[in-house]
Design a protein around this motif. Sequence first.
Motif, PDB file in Angstrom:
ATOM      1  N   HIS A 158      44.666  26.053  39.111  1.00 33.42           N
ATOM      2  CA  HIS A 158      43.178  25.732  38.114  1.00 33.42           C
ATOM      3  C   HIS A 158      43.329  25.570  36.936  1.00 33.42           C
ATOM      4  N   HIS A 159      43.737  26.675  36.796  1.00 26.61           N
ATOM      5  CA  HIS A 159      43.412  27.163  35.324  1.00 26.61           C
ATOM      6  C   HIS A 159      44.248  25.754  34.013  1.00 26.61           C
TER       7      HIS A 159
ATOM      8  N   VAL B  17      38.614  35.737  44.028  1.00 30.26           N
ATOM      9  CA  VAL B  17      38.138  36.165  42.657  1.00 30.26           C
ATOM     10  C   VAL B  17      38.382  37.703  42.793  1.00 30.26           C
ATOM     11  N   TYR B  18      39.452  38.011  42.279  1.00 32.83           N
ATOM     12  CA  TYR B  18      40.184  39.454  42.462  1.00 32.83           C
ATOM     13  C   TYR B  18      39.233  39.969  42.178  1.00 32.83           C
ATOM     14  N   PRO B  19      38.191  40.289  41.433  1.00 38.30           N
ATOM     15  CA  PRO B  19      37.740  41.958  40.526  1.00 38.30           C
ATOM     16  C   PRO B  19      36.621  41.792  42.221  1.00 38.30           C
TER      17      PRO B  19
ATOM     18  N   ALA C 280      39.362  29.060  45.976  1.00 37.51           N
ATOM     19  CA  ALA C 280      38.821  30.277  45.055  1.00 37.51           C
ATOM     20  C   ALA C 280      39.416  31.992  44.894  1.00 37.51           C
TER      21      ALA C 280
ATOM     22  N   PRO D 128      48.772  33.468  29.410  1.00 37.94           N
ATOM     23  CA  PRO D 128      46.671  34.453  29.054  1.00 37.94           C
ATOM     24  C   PRO D 128      46.210  33.893  29.778  1.00 37.94           C
ATOM     25  N   ASP D 129      46.477  32.243  30.146  1.00 38.96           N
ATOM     26  CA  ASP D 129      45.657  31.889  31.273  1.00 38.96           C
ATOM     27  C   ASP D 129      45.172  32.160  32.639  1.00 38.96           C
ATOM     28  N   VAL D 130      46.112  33.195  32.685  1.00 41.83           N
ATOM     29  CA  VAL D 130      46.015  33.846  34.570  1.00 41.83           C
ATOM     30  C   VAL D 130      46.185  35.043  34.296  1.00 41.83           C
ATOM     31  N   SER D 131      45.250  35.911  34.876  1.00 39.90           N
ATOM     32  CA  SER D 131      44.950  37.384  35.163  1.00 39.90           C
ATOM     33  C   SER D 131      45.699  37.678  35.726  1.00 39.90           C
TER      34      SER D 131
END
Lengths: 233, 193
Positions: free
Chosen positions: A152-153, A97-99, A95, A135-138
């Motif tokens: 993975h969403h 994690v963008y933030p 994975a 809307p499921d992916v940032s």
Amino acid sequence: MARWSMVIDLDRCTGCQACVVACQVENNVPPAGADQAAAGRTISWMRLAPFQNGEHGTRPDLKLVPIPCMHCDHPPCIKVCPVKATQIGEEGLVAQVYPRCIGCRYCTTACPYTVRQFNWRRPEWPQPMERGLSPDVSVRPRGVVEKCSFCHHRLQRAKDKVSAENRPLREGDYVPACVESCPAEAMVFGDLDDPRSNVTRLSQSPRAFRLLEELGTEPKVIYLSKGEWGGEV
Amino acid sequence: MNARDEQKSAVPEAGPTHKWHHPGRWGAVIIGFLAFTVISATAAVTLQDRIFRRPVEQPIKFNHKLHVEDNQLGCSTCHEYYEKETFSGLPDPDVCAFCHSEKQGDSEEEARLVKMIADGEALEWKSLFRQPPHVFYSHRRHVLVAKLECKTCHGDIASTTAPPTRVTKLRMQDCIDCHHQKNVSTDCTTCHR
């Protein structure tokens, strides 16, 4: 616990790039535009790498190989990340994690498959495409690294669905967009820990091989091909 | 002896006798400044919501206690979607109009609501619980599958007589604590996409 894996049959693949387009749409990957493309800054989670395999008459025999993130069992990208922005999950999915990502790009350098890409600018879509974003992916901001997530969403969605129907997850409940879109049915997705799954069966085929196996990254994308392979063009 | 050598010999050598234990006037100024910076930064971080954010004002001062405890209405009467969707939803005036197309009690707020409904005004409720925008949370998964009660995250909002004026920010640590306790997945991909 599942161990998600993808099998790509290169003898079936026609190089049509339906997987590339499906991935772009599914995962809100922005189009680069002419100037960014010229600077080599296109983002594509699934790319087709041209390999040359001898001559075919007077022309070189080219083969296009779809390359998503390998979701390695021993991912080199994770070891170099200074902020733990990339981690391998319980089900073997690597994975991002963008933030958390600080954009140091160590991981893009560490990845031997070069599937990690950096966001050099704020993503933009031509109107009216912005309304069609999933809307499921940032939407990734400027300055972070992104890569294929095996959609993975869709795994979350599948888990929600099966819990509503009160049954266990079955093969075919969770399939990434590229696998779903392949018109040649060259891609198969499933659980490598399930001895009866299609991916397990295909991974034991004499045609099966993995990219850069000698590095010990244990990639979970398995290719199938009969012929010998030349180098990347 | 030339001029440079003379200058050199005039400078006293800094030996082990030099006193470092006393910070001196400038030292005191610097320490004071650092202490001031640290204290004011801490205060700004802890009090930023109270200082910089205006209190949240709702269109109607909704009385949760009156509806939930005294009149036995379920949460899903107004928050329609928490069992079906990722979000819980805030009520349209139509929902209020089921009961409040006519006056039910004698509160001023209700009289205002009845008038708003009659005038066809929209109710712009403000969300009071906030997660970081990149978190993908599903109400349905937590309420229907994990069978959590609303108050696990929303606290005692059902027994308040007026809406809180501060936004509650939900933090990852709260999610992780609960996930550890209940022994459920803390895989990054579960919430971060």
